[in-house]
Design an enzyme around this catalytic site. Structure first.
Site: not given
Ligand SMILES: Cc1cc2nc3c(=O)[nH]c(=O)nc-3n(C[C@H](O)[C@H](O)[C@H](O)COP(=O)(O)OP(=O)(O)OC[C@H]3O[C@@H](n4cnc5c(N)ncnc54)[C@H](O)[C@@H]3O)c2cc1C
Length: 493
Positions: A60
């Site tokens: 996006e």
């Molecule tokens: C349905 C959906 C649609 C989306 N659409 C878009 C889109 O089209 N475009 C866009 O840019 N963004 C989109 N997003 C948002 C995007 O996916 C997220 O902003 C981004 O992937 C988040 O990354 P992160 O590393 O912050 O968190 P996460 O990807 O949540 O990474 C955190 C990690 O921590 C792990 N974890 C959790 N608890 C524990 C624990 N207790 N111990 C060890 N590990 C743990 C999890 O398994 C995960 O792998 C969407 C999200 C969803 C769910």
């Protein structure tokens, strides 16, 4: 051996934090990930023979003056994407009776929504310029003079706001959400990822740049999968982390990249408890729910061809199976449709059986395309809210949370550093937000490790550097609201 840093979570932000540390000479880190894979909310699956994205789907913010770093990666790794053209949605809108509305009927309503949207953007600028208090997007709509109440206007309103931010205008901050910095900085275009390798191919490739791997899998002992962190003990001397399988790990620092949904839950307990200001900030911010429900049919009965990819259904009830997309552009002959639901509807649907959801959907599709349509052969209903490793889909900025409140989200607590999309002030909710947050958090930690520049916070959790106050102001304790500026504690003792 005890590493310097433990990173919890191997989503985009955790991988970028580890990569940044590695590039800057900190190679004794450990990544603990609850699931059996890298990518987190970038998650694909095989649905009736086609790879579909259950989580993040679009790159996006493309085509602007600055390039979105995720777009740079998509190009580098030749990710298969398809341009999403929403311009024709006004010609693909069905009313509550299931009738396809003439453009002459829908256009004035879309034009009005557009005018209201532009007014709200301008109002947001003026609130920011004069440091006026925040209001909700719904308040801006009232000031504009048009509140969407008919099924058609509510469906259009849903398309403008909920479809992007997954929560309704009445709870969303005007000041912090409009204009959306993603489109403002990186451009208006959106590209739908439809690659057999999945969107998570990007964080996997990033991880390959610094973790040992063979062609198939990672073989680096610094990445530990299926390690669910349940307890973090912390003190000025470091962190002790326990996982569900009764392993314990020690390090000088931890970077938590788990979602806001996880931080709000009790999956991880902290000893001592996190400070009140930190917990309050987690609870104040919203973890929204955005659910794409996929349906496979034996043949297609919906319009296909240029300009048909998206369609809108205007139910009496706002947000009831409103936004639809077919996958004929991406996967011709797949006969797959998906519908997006959010917030309360997504929560309701997560709690009922897939059978009931399918029946509700079929009822609508029959209204739109006739009683003779075939039954769906397969249905996929993701449950992001119920999944204890996510607790929702992505964050949205609600009214009542100021920039200063937000700073408390990412500020470290002793040796605990926080990252993830929810810590990106401009791009929370997005993959690029997670990417940039991972880098930023690692850099903050590197400043502390390498230069002793460890973040100081006030007793109320505000970063010391937050207010650009003059020394005189600080001494006079003038410009700090609700917090004594003099009462500063060095968190890393
Ligand atoms: C349905 C959906 C649609 C989306 N659409 C878009 C889109 O089209 N475009 C866009 O840019 N963004 C989109 N997003 C948002 C995007 O996916 C997220 O902003 C981004 O992937 C988040 O990354 P992160 O590393 O912050 O968190 P996460 O990807 O949540 O990474 C955190 C990690 O921590 C792990 N974890 C959790 N608890 C524990 C624990 N207790 N111990 C060890 N590990 C743990 C999890 O398994 C995960 O792998 C969407 C999200 C969803 C769910």
């Amino acid at each position: 051996e005890n590493p310097t840093v433990i990173i919890i979570g191997a989503g985009m932000s955790g991988i970028m934090a580890a990569k940044t540390l590695s590039e800057r000479g900190i190679n004794d880190f450990l990544i603990l990930e609850a699931s059996d894979r890298i990518g987190g909310r970038m998650l694909h699956t095989n649905f009736s023979g086609y790879v579909i994205e259950v989580g993040a789907n679009w790159v996006e913010g493309v085509g602007g003056q600055q390039e979105n770093p995720i777009w740079t990666l998509a190009k580098k790794y030749d990710l298969r994407v398809s341009y999403s053209d929403y311009n024709n949605i006004s010609a693909n809108t069905y009313n509550e009776e299931g009738e396809l509305l003439q453009l002459s009927k829908t256009k004035p309503h879309f034009d009005l929504a557009d005018a209201s949207f532009n007014y709200s953007n301008a109002l947001s600028f003026s609130l920011n310029a004069y440091s006026e208090e925040d209001v909700s997007i719904a308040t801006a709509q009232r000031l504009f003079g048009v509140i969407p109440t008919s099924p058609l206007d509510m469906a259009i309103d849903y398309f403008y706001y909920d479809f992007e931010i997954a929560e309704p205008p009445r709870i969303t901050s005007l000041k912090n959400v409009l204009p959306n910095p993603t489109f403002d900085y990186y451009g208006d275009s959106e590209y739908f990822v439809c690659d057999k390798r999945g969107y998570s191919y990007l964080p996997e490739q990033l991880a390959r740049e610094f973790l040992k791997h063979d062609n198939e899998k990672f073989i680096d002992s610094r990445l530990k999968l299926q390690k669910v962190v349940r307890q973090i003990k912390y003190s000025p001397h470091g962190v002790h982390i326990s996982t569900e399988d009764n392993s314990t790990y020690h390090a000088s620092y931890a970077i938590l990249s788990v979602s806001l949904g996880v931080l709000k839950s009790r999956l991880i307990t902290f000893k001592p408890d996190l400070p009140y200001w930190k917990i309050k900030t987690f609870y104040q911010f919203d973890m929204s729910i955005y659910t794409k429900i996929f349906l496979k049919f034996p043949y297609k009965f919906w319009p296909t061809g240029p300009g048909t990819e998206f369609f809108l259904y205007a139910d009496d009830k706002r947000g009831y199976y409103p936004f639809w997309q077919h996958l004929e552009n991406e996967y011709p002959g797949a006969n797959i449709l998906f519908v997006t639901v959010t917030d309360d509807e997504a929560r309701r649907i997560e709690q009922q059986s897939n059978k009931v959801t399918k029946e509700e959907i079929m009822e609508i599709l029959k209204k739109l395309f006739g009683e003779g349509i075939p039954e769906a052969e397969d249905v996929l209903v993701p449950r992001w809210w119920k999944n204890r490793f996510y607790g929702g889909s992505y964050t949205n900025w609600p009214i009542g949370v100021s920039g200063a409140d937000f700073d408390r989200m990412k500020v470290p607590v002793g040796p605990l550093y926080f990252t993830g999309e929810h810590t990106s002030e401009k791009f929370n909710g997005y993959v690029h937000g997670a990417y940039l947050a991972g880098i930023a958090t690692a850099e903050t930690l590197l400043d502390c490790i390498n230069h002793g520049k460890c973040r100081e916070v006030t007793s109320d959790g505000l970063p010391w550097a937050h207010q650009n106050n003059s020394q005189a102001d600080i001494q006079a304790n003038k410009t700090c609201t609700g917090v004594c500026c003099k009462d500063v504690q060095q968190v890393r003792l």
